[in-house]
Motif scaffolding. Sequence first.
Motif, PDB file in Angstrom:
ATOM      1  N   GLY A 132      10.710  51.623  48.996  1.00 17.89           N
ATOM      2  CA  GLY A 132      11.453  52.348  49.846  1.00 17.89           C
ATOM      3  C   GLY A 132      12.441  53.391  49.887  1.00 17.89           C
ATOM      4  N   LEU A 133      12.655  53.945  48.798  1.00 15.93           N
ATOM      5  CA  LEU A 133      13.653  54.792  48.322  1.00 15.93           C
ATOM      6  C   LEU A 133      13.536  56.034  49.063  1.00 15.93           C
ATOM      7  CD1 LEU A 133      16.077  55.483  46.501  1.00 15.93           C
ATOM      8  CD2 LEU A 133      14.437  56.363  44.831  1.00 15.93           C
ATOM      9  N   ALA A 134      12.270  56.857  48.875  1.00 17.23           N
ATOM     10  CA  ALA A 134      12.238  58.121  49.776  1.00 17.23           C
ATOM     11  C   ALA A 134      12.443  57.882  51.330  1.00 17.23           C
ATOM     12  CB  ALA A 134      10.750  58.470  49.884  1.00 17.23           C
ATOM     13  N   SER A 135      12.404  56.801  51.909  1.00 16.41           N
ATOM     14  CA  SER A 135      13.020  56.671  53.207  1.00 16.41           C
ATOM     15  C   SER A 135      14.528  56.461  53.485  1.00 16.41           C
ATOM     16  CB  SER A 135      12.160  55.326  53.849  1.00 16.41           C
ATOM     17  OG  SER A 135      12.776  54.923  55.213  1.00 16.41           O
ATOM     18  N   ARG A 136      14.858  55.729  52.461  1.00 12.11           N
ATOM     19  CA  ARG A 136      16.461  55.558  52.287  1.00 12.11           C
ATOM     20  C   ARG A 136      17.137  56.982  52.222  1.00 12.11           C
ATOM     21  NH1 ARG A 136      14.983  50.878  50.228  1.00 12.11           N
ATOM     22  NH2 ARG A 136      15.341  51.339  48.020  1.00 12.11           N
ATOM     23  N   ILE A 137      16.530  57.923  51.308  1.00 10.55           N
ATOM     24  CA  ILE A 137      17.204  59.059  51.172  1.00 10.55           C
ATOM     25  C   ILE A 137      16.982  59.928  52.212  1.00 10.55           C
ATOM     26  CG2 ILE A 137      16.851  61.364  49.681  1.00 10.55           C
ATOM     27  CD1 ILE A 137      15.790  59.551  47.478  1.00 10.55           C
ATOM     28  N   ARG A 138      15.990  59.907  53.050  1.00  6.68           N
ATOM     29  CA  ARG A 138      15.804  60.633  54.252  1.00  6.68           C
ATOM     30  C   ARG A 138      16.659  60.443  55.019  1.00  6.68           C
ATOM     31  NH1 ARG A 138      10.871  58.969  55.021  1.00  6.68           N
ATOM     32  NH2 ARG A 138       9.719  60.851  54.110  1.00  6.68           N
ATOM     33  N   ASP A 139      17.000  59.167  55.409  1.00  7.42           N
ATOM     34  CA  ASP A 139      18.214  58.588  56.321  1.00  7.42           C
ATOM     35  C   ASP A 139      19.577  59.214  55.926  1.00  7.42           C
ATOM     36  OD1 ASP A 139      16.040  57.244  57.813  1.00  7.42           O
ATOM     37  OD2 ASP A 139      16.389  55.415  56.954  1.00  7.42           O
ATOM     38  N   HIS A 187      19.277  67.090  56.776  1.00  7.73           N
ATOM     39  CA  HIS A 187      19.728  68.168  55.974  1.00  7.73           C
ATOM     40  C   HIS A 187      18.492  68.329  54.903  1.00  7.73           C
ATOM     41  CE1 HIS A 187      23.574  68.857  57.299  1.00  7.73           C
ATOM     42  NE2 HIS A 187      23.764  67.571  57.413  1.00  7.73           N
ATOM     43  N   PRO A 188      17.966  69.581  54.640  1.00  8.46           N
ATOM     44  CA  PRO A 188      16.930  69.754  53.627  1.00  8.46           C
ATOM     45  C   PRO A 188      17.501  69.449  52.229  1.00  8.46           C
ATOM     46  CG  PRO A 188      17.738  71.669  54.237  1.00  8.46           C
ATOM     47  CD  PRO A 188      18.216  71.055  55.234  1.00  8.46           C
ATOM     48  N   ILE A 189      16.856  68.764  51.268  1.00  6.96           N
ATOM     49  CA  ILE A 189      17.212  68.516  50.005  1.00  6.96           C
ATOM     50  C   ILE A 189      16.926  69.787  49.008  1.00  6.96           C
ATOM     51  CG2 ILE A 189      16.835  66.865  48.129  1.00  6.96           C
ATOM     52  CD1 ILE A 189      15.991  64.787  50.097  1.00  6.96           C
ATOM     53  N   ALA A 190      18.215  70.234  48.661  1.00  8.89           N
ATOM     54  CA  ALA A 190      18.134  71.574  47.808  1.00  8.89           C
ATOM     55  C   ALA A 190      17.826  71.292  46.409  1.00  8.89           C
ATOM     56  CB  ALA A 190      19.400  72.322  47.820  1.00  8.89           C
ATOM     57  N   ALA A 191      17.955  70.199  45.782  1.00 11.31           N
ATOM     58  CA  ALA A 191      17.459  69.833  44.261  1.00 11.31           C
ATOM     59  C   ALA A 191      17.691  68.385  44.320  1.00 11.31           C
ATOM     60  CB  ALA A 191      18.610  70.444  43.476  1.00 11.31           C
ATOM     61  N   VAL A 192      16.952  67.798  43.167  1.00  9.87           N
ATOM     62  CA  VAL A 192      16.787  66.445  42.794  1.00  9.87           C
ATOM     63  C   VAL A 192      17.124  66.307  41.035  1.00  9.87           C
ATOM     64  CG1 VAL A 192      15.789  64.451  42.596  1.00  9.87           C
ATOM     65  CG2 VAL A 192      15.625  65.761  44.539  1.00  9.87           C
ATOM     66  N   PHE A 193      18.146  65.443  40.862  1.00  8.46           N
ATOM     67  CA  PHE A 193      18.629  65.379  39.259  1.00  8.46           C
ATOM     68  C   PHE A 193      18.225  64.072  38.887  1.00  8.46           C
ATOM     69  CE2 PHE A 193      21.544  68.714  41.227  1.00  8.46           C
ATOM     70  CZ  PHE A 193      21.032  69.871  40.092  1.00  8.46           C
ATOM     71  N   ASP A 194      16.891  63.910  38.293  1.00  9.01           N
ATOM     72  CA  ASP A 194      16.457  62.638  37.921  1.00  9.01           C
ATOM     73  C   ASP A 194      17.211  62.044  36.607  1.00  9.01           C
ATOM     74  OD1 ASP A 194      14.953  60.127  37.369  1.00  9.01           O
ATOM     75  OD2 ASP A 194      13.933  61.404  36.093  1.00  9.01           O
ATOM     76  N   LEU A 195      17.760  61.103  36.446  1.00 16.73           N
ATOM     77  CA  LEU A 195      18.532  60.636  35.234  1.00 16.73           C
ATOM     78  C   LEU A 195      18.036  59.094  35.041  1.00 16.73           C
ATOM     79  CD1 LEU A 195      21.956  61.710  36.062  1.00 16.73           C
ATOM     80  CD2 LEU A 195      20.511  62.997  34.638  1.00 16.73           C
ATOM     81  N   PRO A 235      10.643  57.825  36.801  1.00 16.21           N
ATOM     82  CA  PRO A 235       9.687  58.297  37.820  1.00 16.21           C
ATOM     83  C   PRO A 235       9.791  58.023  39.382  1.00 16.21           C
ATOM     84  CG  PRO A 235       8.843  57.272  35.962  1.00 16.21           C
ATOM     85  CD  PRO A 235       9.996  56.756  35.750  1.00 16.21           C
ATOM     86  N   GLU A 236      10.455  56.871  39.589  1.00 13.10           N
ATOM     87  CA  GLU A 236      10.767  56.395  40.968  1.00 13.10           C
ATOM     88  C   GLU A 236      11.247  57.500  41.787  1.00 13.10           C
ATOM     89  OE1 GLU A 236      12.811  52.498  42.875  1.00 13.10           O
ATOM     90  OE2 GLU A 236      14.209  53.675  41.956  1.00 13.10           O
ATOM     91  N   THR A 237      12.612  58.143  40.880  1.00 11.83           N
ATOM     92  CA  THR A 237      13.181  59.082  41.769  1.00 11.83           C
ATOM     93  C   THR A 237      12.331  60.402  42.012  1.00 11.83           C
ATOM     94  OG1 THR A 237      15.145  58.430  40.896  1.00 11.83           O
ATOM     95  CG2 THR A 237      15.196  60.490  41.801  1.00 11.83           C
ATOM     96  N   ILE A 238      11.445  60.860  40.966  1.00 15.37           N
ATOM     97  CA  ILE A 238      10.509  61.901  41.144  1.00 15.37           C
ATOM     98  C   ILE A 238       9.524  61.773  42.040  1.00 15.37           C
ATOM     99  CG2 ILE A 238       9.100  63.231  39.706  1.00 15.37           C
ATOM    100  CD1 ILE A 238      10.483  62.525  37.383  1.00 15.37           C
ATOM    101  N   GLU A 239       9.003  60.778  42.073  1.00 12.09           N
ATOM    102  CA  GLU A 239       8.051  60.356  43.235  1.00 12.09           C
ATOM    103  C   GLU A 239       8.538  60.555  44.461  1.00 12.09           C
ATOM    104  OE1 GLU A 239       6.301  56.643  41.708  1.00 12.09           O
ATOM    105  OE2 GLU A 239       5.371  57.832  39.841  1.00 12.09           O
ATOM    106  N   ALA A 240       9.856  59.834  44.587  1.00  8.32           N
ATOM    107  CA  ALA A 240      10.173  59.974  46.028  1.00  8.32           C
ATOM    108  C   ALA A 240      10.341  61.416  46.434  1.00  8.32           C
ATOM    109  CB  ALA A 240      11.711  59.196  46.091  1.00  8.32           C
ATOM    110  N   LEU A 292       8.981  64.106  45.600  1.00  9.48           N
ATOM    111  CA  LEU A 292       7.778  64.673  45.680  1.00  9.48           C
ATOM    112  C   LEU A 292       7.466  64.444  47.169  1.00  9.48           C
ATOM    113  CD1 LEU A 292       6.091  64.522  42.400  1.00  9.48           C
ATOM    114  CD2 LEU A 292       7.025  66.765  43.477  1.00  9.48           C
ATOM    115  N   GLU A 293       7.262  63.259  47.505  1.00  7.88           N
ATOM    116  CA  GLU A 293       7.005  62.564  48.874  1.00  7.88           C
ATOM    117  C   GLU A 293       7.968  63.067  49.910  1.00  7.88           C
ATOM    118  OE1 GLU A 293       7.338  58.301  51.246  1.00  7.88           O
ATOM    119  OE2 GLU A 293       7.278  58.338  48.988  1.00  7.88           O
ATOM    120  N   LEU A 294       8.937  63.428  49.818  1.00  8.00           N
ATOM    121  CA  LEU A 294       9.910  64.193  50.606  1.00  8.00           C
ATOM    122  C   LEU A 294       9.617  65.712  50.677  1.00  8.00           C
ATOM    123  CD1 LEU A 294      13.045  62.131  49.751  1.00  8.00           C
ATOM    124  CD2 LEU A 294      11.815  62.211  52.187  1.00  8.00           C
TER     125      LEU A 294
END
Length: 301
Positions: A192-199, A204-212, A215-220, A222-224
């Motif tokens: 449910g990470l994508a949903s929690r990030i959306r909330d 506000h649009p997400i300008a950038a994602v820094f994955d450290l 895959p979980e963060t990357i997939e979220a 892309l889903e967003l």
Amino acid sequence: MVRAVRFDRFGNASVLYLAEVPLVEPGAGQVRVRMRAAGLNPVDYKIRRGTSRYRVTPPAPAGRELAGVVDAVGAGVERLDVGDEVFGTIPTGAFADAVTLEETYFARKPDAVPREVAGGLALAGQTAWDALGSQPLRAGQTVVVSAAAGGVGSILVQLAVLRGIRVIGTASDANAEWLRSVGGIPVRYGDGLASRIRDAAEGHPIAAVFDLHGPETIEAALELGVPPEHINTNATDPTAYGIRGVGRGPTSVPTLDRLAELVAEGRLTVPIAAVYPLDRVRSAFERLEQGHLRGKIVLVP
């Protein structure tokens, strides 16, 4: 002779051992630094396991960032002198009583920065600095940082906040309050990470994602609908997702100087999760590889 951490084959932390190696005199343009603190990073255990993009052939030394005191200089060294306290990120061999390398790898450590903090700052700090600089961001925009309480993530979050950027960070519940204290917006990782990030983005649009983290963060992201060119990873093969892989560039003394200034001014915090003596390097890595850390693990002589 001095002690140095080495490994003769790829594997878990049990392959690490302390060896006696010759103390090397500095050549032209080089300085010798007596290590006072050295930071552990995930890249170190990936190299040791043989899974990093940085390929080595055992037997090999270990460690890529340290702080210490210059105790010898070679001909032509202009910027540093014997007795200077320095810190830096180097190709390998930081987990040793002394290292001898070109002075271009080292910046001066301000008196106000503790040695343990400086020992864990250079690689993680410049990785965060370079990753943040790889995206065209401006104040008021929203970004996502995964593993936001880890060594690189904790610094990246703070650097972004200092630039007026709104930061959503994935972290465990145990690190949520700390993340809030440095200006981040914590979200729990997992299903449910994508949903929690959306909330958390609150429209506000997400300008950038820094994955450290992975895959979980990357997939979220892309889903967003975050464009792949605005997703950066240094934890996963970017080609599998068509995203960017931006980590630390070549050692930059001006960048290290600025990071140290921010720490000395109290504007940047480098949490130290644990300190281990050099002869307990296996235990230090076992703790690092358990994950769920806040900040850095550091070795001292």
